[in-house]
Design a protein around this motif. Sequence first.
Motif: not given
Length: 260
Positions: A70-72, A77-79, A88-92, A98-99
């Motif tokens: 989110l910071l990047l 940046y396109s991240v 972890m990925l599910a929470r991310a 939308g980002k």
Amino acid sequence: MTALHHNLSLKDEIRDYWSMRSETFDTMPGHEIFSDDERRGWLELFARHLGDAQGGRALDLASGTGVISLLLAELGYSVTGLDLSEAMLARARAKTSGKPIKLYAGDAEDTFEASDSYDVVATRHLVWTLPDPPAAFREWFRVLKPGGRVGIVDVDMINPRPGNGKALRVLARLARKIANPPPPGAHAAVHNDIVSRVYFSTGCRPEEIARLLGETGFVDIAIDRNLRAIHRAQGRFMPLHQRLERASQDRFIISARKPG
């Protein structure tokens, strides 16, 4: 083949440990960001070491719940974020909807990303867990474009930081004794067992990371321990003994550039 099987088994344990920790990860200062002051501190730190995004591509390794991704993205940046843990990925994914962020299950030592495809590789609290940092650094060098930069935020939790780290560690023990916090949960024993078997089992020293980066071919390698703005902001949400413990540790960012 023995070493390969050992590393795969260790990675499985690391994945399972962080999957277990995912349930409470975002409740802990030092993991999630709890204030605008801390968020600004992180943005300034990455901007200082990674440069102007200019619409570039960033690879966030061990992306966890998406905090660094989110910071990047906020920096422009396109991240792409990779993490071993689907939990972890599910929470991310819930946080980054939308980002300009894509999240996948992946291994920081073998990303399967195209060569010369990223302007930036960023990590936070990953390198100390790696079974094979030299292999990881070769992989990061490969996926970076010529002139691309790597930013490694990490911590040596075993050796006190230069200067007054030893004294702060003594004060932290006294403060912990006075506070008498609950004993660590079962996850602490799992954590300690994993730490005893990773490459940096005796401490994640920034000078050793810098040496390995240099052997990989990176240049313009810089060690920066000035994370004070971030640590002050995090400390407002921590008890005294935890603030002292963290202040006694060697916390840093290392940046480097792929020639070209």
